[in-house]
Motif scaffolding. Structure first.
Motif, PDB file in Angstrom:
ATOM      1  N   ALA A 197      -5.619   4.282  -7.565  1.00  0.00           N
ATOM      2  CA  ALA A 197      -5.830   3.758  -6.208  1.00  0.00           C
ATOM      3  C   ALA A 197      -5.532   2.263  -6.155  1.00  0.00           C
ATOM      4  CB  ALA A 197      -7.253   4.046  -5.749  1.00  0.00           C
ATOM      5  N   ILE A 234      -4.652   1.130  -2.355  1.00  0.00           N
ATOM      6  CA  ILE A 234      -5.474   1.927  -1.444  1.00  0.00           C
ATOM      7  C   ILE A 234      -6.875   2.057  -2.021  1.00  0.00           C
ATOM      8  CG2 ILE A 234      -3.518   3.241  -0.525  1.00  0.00           C
ATOM      9  CD1 ILE A 234      -4.368   5.564  -2.389  1.00  0.00           C
ATOM     10  N   ARG A 253      -7.865  11.716  -0.060  1.00  0.00           N
ATOM     11  CA  ARG A 253      -7.235  12.369   1.090  1.00  0.00           C
ATOM     12  C   ARG A 253      -5.943  13.066   0.664  1.00  0.00           C
ATOM     13  NH1 ARG A 253      -7.983   7.264   4.694  1.00  0.00           N
ATOM     14  NH2 ARG A 253     -10.195   7.473   5.149  1.00  0.00           N
ATOM     15  N   TYR A 254      -5.343  12.555  -0.398  1.00  0.00           N
ATOM     16  CA  TYR A 254      -4.097  13.117  -0.906  1.00  0.00           C
ATOM     17  C   TYR A 254      -4.323  14.158  -2.002  1.00  0.00           C
ATOM     18  CZ  TYR A 254      -1.680   9.376   1.558  1.00  0.00           C
ATOM     19  OH  TYR A 254      -1.194   8.549   2.531  1.00  0.00           O
ATOM     20  N   ALA A 270      -1.917   1.534  -6.222  1.00  0.00           N
ATOM     21  CA  ALA A 270      -1.292   1.913  -4.956  1.00  0.00           C
ATOM     22  C   ALA A 270      -1.705   1.005  -3.801  1.00  0.00           C
ATOM     23  CB  ALA A 270      -1.650   3.358  -4.628  1.00  0.00           C
ATOM     24  N   ARG A 301       0.834  -1.202   0.000  1.00  0.00           N
ATOM     25  CA  ARG A 301       0.000   0.000   0.000  1.00  0.00           C
ATOM     26  C   ARG A 301       0.869   1.252   0.000  1.00  0.00           C
ATOM     27  NH1 ARG A 301      -5.440  -0.286   2.730  1.00  0.00           N
ATOM     28  NH2 ARG A 301      -6.085  -2.364   2.185  1.00  0.00           N
ATOM     29  N   VAL A 302       0.396   2.258  -0.722  1.00  0.00           N
ATOM     30  CA  VAL A 302       1.092   3.533  -0.782  1.00  0.00           C
ATOM     31  C   VAL A 302       0.422   4.497   0.176  1.00  0.00           C
ATOM     32  CG1 VAL A 302       1.594   5.510  -2.262  1.00  0.00           C
ATOM     33  CG2 VAL A 302       1.804   3.210  -3.175  1.00  0.00           C
ATOM     34  N   THR A 303       1.208   5.141   1.004  1.00  0.00           N
ATOM     35  CA  THR A 303       0.628   6.126   1.913  1.00  0.00           C
ATOM     36  C   THR A 303       1.340   7.466   1.794  1.00  0.00           C
ATOM     37  OG1 THR A 303       2.058   5.332   3.679  1.00  0.00           O
ATOM     38  CG2 THR A 303      -0.177   4.424   3.577  1.00  0.00           C
ATOM     39  N   SER A 304       2.178   7.616   0.799  1.00  0.00           N
ATOM     40  CA  SER A 304       2.906   8.857   0.597  1.00  0.00           C
ATOM     41  C   SER A 304       2.345   9.585  -0.616  1.00  0.00           C
ATOM     42  CB  SER A 304       4.386   8.544   0.381  1.00  0.00           C
ATOM     43  OG  SER A 304       5.033   9.594  -0.278  1.00  0.00           O
ATOM     44  N   ARG A 305       2.137  10.863  -0.467  1.00  0.00           N
ATOM     45  CA  ARG A 305       1.656  11.683  -1.582  1.00  0.00           C
ATOM     46  C   ARG A 305       2.608  11.594  -2.778  1.00  0.00           C
ATOM     47  NH1 ARG A 305      -1.598  16.566  -2.089  1.00  0.00           N
ATOM     48  NH2 ARG A 305      -0.729  17.813  -3.766  1.00  0.00           N
ATOM     49  N   THR A 326      -9.185   6.992   0.049  1.00  0.00           N
ATOM     50  CA  THR A 326      -7.836   7.320   0.508  1.00  0.00           C
ATOM     51  C   THR A 326      -7.128   8.184  -0.530  1.00  0.00           C
ATOM     52  OG1 THR A 326      -7.727   5.274   1.781  1.00  0.00           O
ATOM     53  CG2 THR A 326      -5.633   6.367   1.299  1.00  0.00           C
ATOM     54  N   LEU A 367       2.424   8.146  -4.463  1.00  0.00           N
ATOM     55  CA  LEU A 367       1.145   8.059  -5.165  1.00  0.00           C
ATOM     56  C   LEU A 367       1.204   8.863  -6.471  1.00  0.00           C
ATOM     57  CD1 LEU A 367      -1.745   6.976  -5.093  1.00  0.00           C
ATOM     58  CD2 LEU A 367      -2.387   8.980  -3.764  1.00  0.00           C
TER      59      LEU A 367
END
Length: 192
Positions: A34, A39, A46-47, A37, A5-9, A43, A12
């Motif tokens: 998504a 996600i 959110r970015y 990534a 999973r990607v959680t970095s802007r 989510t 992404l």
């Protein structure tokens, strides 16, 4: 198992660019990005507020940076020289980032879907330049001359970017310096 999973802007954003290069901007959906990534769609939002926002990256932060460069310009520097210096510095990138920036600008300048969105964002950039010119000229930002300076400096920068995209060996800083410098020749004699 697939991608983590990607959680970095930033990550992404790069995933989105990879998909745009592979499938094209219009044929890549938010759901595609998504999914790549790992996600959910919510989510993603959110970015970035939209797929277009992913292409533009941190544009609002960049405007703050440009404003700081303009504000830091020496009072004795002629107006157009101060603008030229700020624009060249604003568009200076680490060599590792240049390929990504080239891809970003190719999308922004060549994809019709993004060109309409560009008009709104460029209006913010143009207004910042017009406000700087207005302060230097001691005129309201809404006057013709500051507005003309904002519009023509933007046009010079877009033209330099188009030349840069057309020639992979071109130096962006040199093109911007030349474009705004040639424009400045037409504004010689202005106070500020």
């Amino acid at each position: 198992m697939g991608r983590p999973r990607v959680t970095s802007r930033g990550v992404l954003e790069r995933l989105g660019f990879e998909l745009f290069a592979e499938r094209g901007f219009d044929d890549t959906t938010v759901d595609d990005i998504a999914a790549a990534a790992g996600i959910g769609r919510r989510t993603f939002f959110r970015y970035f507020a939209s797929k277009n926002d992913l292409v533009w990256g941190d544009f609002e932060e960049q405007l703050v940076r440009l404003d700081a460069l303009l504000t830091a310009a020496e009072a004795g520097t002629p107006l157009m020289d101060a603008l030229r210096e700020a624009v060249v510095e604003f568009n200076r990138f680490d060599p590792a980032v240049v390929p990504w920036h080239r891809q970003r600008m190719a999308l922004i300048l060549r994809v019709p879907t993004l060109q309409a969105d560009s008009a709104v964002r460029y209006a913010s950039w143009r207004a910042l330049v017009a406000e700087f010119a207005a302060r230097r000229l001691e005129l309201p930002a809404s006057d013709l001359l500051p507005q003309l300076i904002g519009s023509t400096v933007l046009a010079a920068c877009v033209t330099a970017y188009e030349q840069w995209l057309a020639d992979e060996n071109a130096d962006l800083g040199r093109l911007l310096d030349l474009a705004v410098g040639q424009l400045a020749a037409g504004y010689r004699g202005l106070p500020g």
